[in-house]
Design an enzyme around this catalytic site. Structure first.
Site, short mmCIF file in Angstrom:
data_model
loop_
_atom_site.label_atom_id
_atom_site.label_comp_id
_atom_site.label_asym_id
_atom_site.label_seq_id
_atom_site.Cartn_x
_atom_site.Cartn_y
_atom_site.Cartn_z
N GLY A 9 9.01 -14.31 0.13
CA GLY A 9 8.37 -15.62 0.10
C GLY A 9 8.32 -16.22 -1.30
O GLY A 9 7.98 -17.38 -1.47
N GLY A 10 8.65 -15.41 -2.31
CA GLY A 10 8.73 -15.91 -3.68
C GLY A 10 10.05 -16.63 -3.91
O GLY A 10 10.99 -16.52 -3.12
N ILE A 32 8.91 -7.24 4.23
CA ILE A 32 8.26 -5.93 4.23
C ILE A 32 6.75 -6.12 4.07
O ILE A 32 6.28 -6.70 3.10
CB ILE A 32 8.79 -5.04 3.09
N CYS A 98 7.90 1.60 -6.08
CA CYS A 98 8.07 0.75 -4.90
C CYS A 98 9.55 0.51 -4.62
O CYS A 98 10.00 0.56 -3.48
CB CYS A 98 7.34 -0.58 -5.08
N CYS A 194 0.48 -5.70 -6.00
CA CYS A 194 0.20 -6.47 -4.80
C CYS A 194 -0.72 -5.74 -3.83
O CYS A 194 -1.57 -6.35 -3.20
CB CYS A 194 1.51 -6.83 -4.10
#
Length: 353
Positions: A9-10, A32, A98, A194
């Site tokens: 979404g960025g 994700i 991550c 996040c």
């Protein structure tokens, strides 16, 4: 070629979709879902807005779209790693883990194995040479380069990785997003970890590790200056949050066995600096790379646009980077990324010990 595009979404991940379409691919978009499992009430990662934007992009470009829930995998592999590292007095890097454990790890195990490539919005470059060997290289935009966050990818993961925006400047990516009328065009870059959302980092550590009072001691004099609530709340190079007068004071050493924080005073204390960075668990980005004793390199020990220079010293159980100039803030648990002396090639990485 079948491509899985990881879109958050960025603006960066949003732009990879039209770029892939221009190259003739029809990517399958995946969002994700991560976060603290069972703690959605205090999560502030804007997942609803993220999914709205990602859904819009999928419809705009006629791509299939699915949400993949990796909350448990994220907690087990990233959040837990973060807390276990903190308990040991280390400085963790959740972003590095991550990428290895979630985006190119758990996602691949769950869905990505069906695809030839996994594309992300990272600022990095990857390519295959004439022998079919895959390489990782720095992005065109030095300020946004994220190869340090990707330097722990395994070779099979690197072979599947695809970074469509690596050759563009951030300003160019935003311009493309605006011209394509993507809703993420003016969206702010995400900051922080996040999965914590609204939770303060120290509050999260306090909940999972607790508090234990210890001494704050001046390194040079041995004088007791004050007390802290646990060495795990403090990192090497830290300047704020010590509660000491007459500063500035910097955290320069931690005695984790005795729960002592050592500090040094001044705007640039010598105790902050060293020219030897020890790396354990060193890995190279591909099997063609060999690290040699005395080899000249560039390196990074934190996320920053600038490189440091030095040489490698090969030992039996670790590799030392001998820096040409002393560097500050060398924190155990962080990752040291090794780059070619002149070329934009990532050679490998290790854990600072």
């Amino acid at each position: 070629m079948e491509i899985a595009a990881l879109v958050s979404g960025g603006v960066d991940s949003s732009v990879i979709v039209p770029l892939l379409k221009e190259l003739g691919y029809n990517p399958h978009i995946f969002y994700i879902k991560i976060g603290i499992e069972g703690r959605e009430d205090i999560s502030d990662c804007p997942s609803e807005e993220d999914m709205e934007i990602t859904t819009f992009i999928a419809k705009k470009y006629g791509c299939s779209f699915d949400v993949v829930d990796l909350q448990k995998e994220y907690f087990d592999n990233v959040a837990r790693y973060t807390m276990e590292s903190v308990k040991k007095g280390l400085t963790p890097n959740p972003d590095v883990m991550c990428n290895r454990m979630i985006k190119f790890g758990a996602f691949n195990d769950k869905m990505g194995f069906q695809f030839d490539r996994i594309a992300t919005g990272h600022y990095a470059c990857s390519w295959e040479d004439e022998n079919g060997v895959s390489w990782l290289g720095t992005a065109t935009d030095a300020l946004k380069d994220q190869t340090d966050f990707l330097s722990r990818l395994t070779y099979p993961q690197l072979r599947k990785a695809m970074f469509p925006i690596g050759k563009y400047l951030k300003s160019e990516v935003r311009k493309m997003a605006a011209e394509m009328k993507l809703p993420s065009a003016e969206r702010r870059d995400s900051q922080g970890i996040c999965f914590l959302g609204k939770i303060n980092y120290n509050d999260y550590i306090r909940e999972y590790v607790g508090e234990k009072e210890g001494d704050i001691i001046e390194l040079e004099s041995g004088n007791l200056l004050g007390h802290h609530k646990g060495f795990w709340f403090h990192t090497i190079g830290q300047r704020r949050g010590l509660g000491l007068g007459g500063g500035p004071w910097f955290v320069v050493k931690k005695d984790t066995k005795n729960n002592i924080i050592y500090v040094s005073q001044g705007y640039d204390p010598a105790a902050q600096y060293t020219d030897i960075i020890k790396l354990s668990d060193v890995m190279t980005m591909n099997p063609a790379i060999v690290l040699n004793d005395g080899q000249k390199i560039r390196f990074k020990i934190r996320h920053q646009p600038e490189f440091n220079t030095g040489v490698l010293r090969i030992n039996n159980d670790c590799i030392d980077i001998i820096s040409d100039v002393k560097v500050s803030g060398v924190a155990a648990g962080q990752f040291g990324t090794i780059y070619h002396e002149k070329e934009s090639v990532v050679l490998g990485s290790g854990i600072i010990c």
